[in-house]
Design an enzyme around this catalytic site. Structure first.
Site, PDB file in Angstrom:
ATOM      1  N   GLU A 141       0.688  -1.398  -0.303  1.00  0.00           N
ATOM      2  CA  GLU A 141      -0.047   0.051   0.129  1.00  0.00           C
ATOM      3  C   GLU A 141       0.775   1.150  -0.037  1.00  0.00           C
ATOM      4  O   GLU A 141       0.692   2.409   0.852  1.00  0.00           O
ATOM      5  CB  GLU A 141      -0.867  -0.018   1.018  1.00  0.00           C
ATOM      6  CG  GLU A 141      -1.721  -1.210   1.327  1.00  0.00           C
ATOM      7  CD  GLU A 141      -2.641  -1.102   2.485  1.00  0.00           C
ATOM      8  OE1 GLU A 141      -2.536  -0.464   3.268  1.00  0.00           O
ATOM      9  OE2 GLU A 141      -3.529  -2.250   2.336  1.00  0.00           O
ATOM     10  N   ASN A 184       2.122  -5.251  -3.287  1.00  0.00           N
ATOM     11  CA  ASN A 184       0.725  -5.721  -2.912  1.00  0.00           C
ATOM     12  C   ASN A 184       0.090  -4.050  -2.557  1.00  0.00           C
ATOM     13  O   ASN A 184       0.275  -3.506  -2.086  1.00  0.00           O
ATOM     14  CB  ASN A 184       0.797  -6.288  -1.641  1.00  0.00           C
ATOM     15  CG  ASN A 184      -0.717  -7.184  -1.372  1.00  0.00           C
ATOM     16  OD1 ASN A 184      -0.944  -7.765  -2.226  1.00  0.00           O
ATOM     17  ND2 ASN A 184      -1.023  -6.969   0.059  1.00  0.00           N
ATOM     18  N   HIS A 220     -10.366  -6.461  -2.422  1.00  0.00           N
ATOM     19  CA  HIS A 220     -11.458  -6.312  -1.612  1.00  0.00           C
ATOM     20  C   HIS A 220     -12.530  -5.669  -2.327  1.00  0.00           C
ATOM     21  O   HIS A 220     -12.534  -4.575  -2.820  1.00  0.00           O
ATOM     22  CB  HIS A 220     -11.004  -5.336  -0.439  1.00  0.00           C
ATOM     23  CG  HIS A 220      -9.986  -5.944   0.367  1.00  0.00           C
ATOM     24  ND1 HIS A 220     -10.249  -7.145   1.268  1.00  0.00           N
ATOM     25  CD2 HIS A 220      -8.765  -5.645   0.759  1.00  0.00           C
ATOM     26  CE1 HIS A 220      -8.905  -7.520   1.872  1.00  0.00           C
ATOM     27  NE2 HIS A 220      -8.168  -6.538   1.613  1.00  0.00           N
ATOM     28  N   GLU A 250      -5.986 -10.825  -1.144  1.00  0.00           N
ATOM     29  CA  GLU A 250      -6.856 -10.938  -0.112  1.00  0.00           C
ATOM     30  C   GLU A 250      -8.199 -10.783  -0.579  1.00  0.00           C
ATOM     31  O   GLU A 250      -9.121  -9.890  -0.089  1.00  0.00           O
ATOM     32  CB  GLU A 250      -6.549  -9.354   0.598  1.00  0.00           C
ATOM     33  CG  GLU A 250      -4.933  -9.283   0.859  1.00  0.00           C
ATOM     34  CD  GLU A 250      -4.601  -7.907   1.873  1.00  0.00           C
ATOM     35  OE1 GLU A 250      -5.564  -7.143   2.165  1.00  0.00           O
ATOM     36  OE2 GLU A 250      -3.575  -7.882   1.723  1.00  0.00           O
ATOM     37  N   ASP A 252     -11.986 -10.759  -1.014  1.00  0.00           N
ATOM     38  CA  ASP A 252     -13.302 -10.927  -0.269  1.00  0.00           C
ATOM     39  C   ASP A 252     -14.319  -9.916  -0.917  1.00  0.00           C
ATOM     40  O   ASP A 252     -14.023  -9.008  -1.663  1.00  0.00           O
ATOM     41  CB  ASP A 252     -13.249 -10.770   1.049  1.00  0.00           C
ATOM     42  CG  ASP A 252     -12.623  -9.535   1.633  1.00  0.00           C
ATOM     43  OD1 ASP A 252     -12.616  -8.614   0.913  1.00  0.00           O
ATOM     44  OD2 ASP A 252     -12.450  -9.456   2.962  1.00  0.00           O
TER      45      ASP A 252
END
Ligand SMILES: *[C@@H]1O[C@H](CO)[C@@H](O)[C@H](O)[C@H]1NC(C)=O
Length: 387
Positions: A141, A184, A220, A250, A252
């Site tokens: 990030e 990432n 996400h 990650e 979801d």
């Protein structure tokens, strides 16, 4: 007849004669390295949930939830479970603007000192897990939403500047030359200014001569807003064209637990799986947890098993999207063998460790005496520091 069948199945399965099947088995049959999940020690402590996580037919890979730091106890348990089950580890995360200890953020360090603190952290953590991580998220990030480098709120970006990124990658490569090193980030799943920023970041790291092997799309997402697979394919291909592999790290797909739409969620999971399947550089998909019982998103049901640990609609759409289960061999994920840490103790005679540097801890072999006026203070079994 059911009990007889069940016993026969169990016997055949233990003899390896029944076709292996599951999210990971299908992903591997489609040519991917893994389908995996994030896991925390909270899950390890919940036997029913952990039995799902241990099934390597569904999960060929684990990521630790923010537990890989200088206190290794929790993450070590997760790595041990992965090794026992033949599951790969994606290791997460080395340099992030968030969750930085206050002695670092409040230390008013100059550029050179902060670089040495960062390198020391990377050498220790990557060294501790050397040989056990398929990949490391080296920097997490580092970009603003417009694709520029984050400085506000980042001790790394504001003190060192973007150079902290290639310096971190070079340090990680030194500590574990076999690990795939990833950048990432979130909101880089589709083409746009942040994804372009991530591509510029990858070029920048390479321009410094540092290695970078992968781009992790956090993924996400929100149910009903995922759209078509083609935009994800285009995006991944732009990264692949830079010579890196890609992965969803990650994933979801949020839907409100008070009024969920699990059918649409299943379609949306299938869209992402389909996109990864279409791009050869996409090595795998990791979901950020697997059960709605343990999710970081409040009031949401974003995962593949429900709060009662029952499979939701998404489970079957993911299986079907990967395609058939192939030849029925049992999972053959290739977790690198555990390496034993060198037992050679003691640093070079008479050397001193600088202020803030490490001066002790299990597996540490550097200088154990601190330069005056500092003393070596115990932090945990793996880390003592000159304070
Ligand atoms: C900090 O030092 C590094 C390494 O020498 C250099 O690349 C970077 O530009 C420096 N940052 C600042 C803000 O001076």
């Amino acid at each position: 007849m059911a009990p007889v069948k069940a016993i026969l199945f169990a016997t055949l399965a233990s003899a390896g004669l029944v076709a292996a099947d599951g999210l990971n088995a299908r992903a591997q049959a489609a040519g991917k390295k893994y389908f995996g999940t994030e896991i925390s020690t909270q899950v390890l402590g919940d036997a029913n949930a952990n039995n799902i996580a241990k099934n390597s037919q569904d999960f060929g890979q684990y990521t630790c939830e923010n537990e890989m730091n200088f206190n290794y106890a929790n993450a070590d348990k997760i790595v041990a479970q992965a090794q026992a089950n033949g599951q790969l580890m994606r290791c997460h995360a080395l340099v992030w603007h968030s969750q930085v200890p206050s002695w670092v953020t409040n230390g008013k360090f100059d550029n050179a000192t902060l670089i040495s603190i960062m390198k020391n952290h990377i050498a220790n953590v990557v060294g501790h897990y050397k040989g056990k991580c398929y990949a490391w998220d080296v920097v997490n990030e580092a970009l603003n939403e417009d694709g520029s480098y984050r400085t506000s709120g980042s001790i790394w970006g504001s003190t060192i500047g973007p150079a902290f990124i290639p310096i971190a990658f070079a340090a990680a490569a030194t500590a574990d030359p076999a690990a795939k090193l990833y950048y990432n980030d979130y909101n880089c799943d589709r083409p746009g200014s942040k994804a372009t920023g991530a591509q510029n970041l990858i070029k920048m790291v390479k321009s410094y001569g540092a290695p970078i092997h992968g781009f992790g799309m956090q993924g996400h997402m929100t149910t009903g807003q995922v759209g078509a697979a083609s935009q994800y394919v285009t995006n991944m291909q732009a990264f692949a064209n830079l010579g890196v592999e890609v992965a969803y790290t990650e994933l979801d797909i949020a839907t409100p637990s008070s009024n969920p739409n699990f059918a649409q969620q299943a379609t949306d999971y299938a869209t992402i799986v389909s996109a990864c399947k279409q791009v050869s550089a996409c090595v795998g998909i990791t979901t950020w947890g697997f059960t709605d019982k343990y999710t970081w998103i409040s009031n949401s049901a974003p995962l593949i098993w429900d709060t009662s640990l029952q499979k939701k609609a998404a489970y079957n759409t993911i299986l079907n999207t990967w395609g058939s289960s192939g030849t029925g061999t049992t999972s053959t994920s290739t977790a690198p063998a555990a390496t034993t840490t060198s037992a050679s103790g003691g640093g070079p005679g008479g050397c001193t460790a600088a202020h803030w540097a490490q001066c002790g801890g299990s597996g540490y072999s550097g200088c154990k005496t601190c330069e005056a006026p500092y003393t070596c203070k115990y932090s945990n079994d793996w880390y003592s520091q000159c304070l």
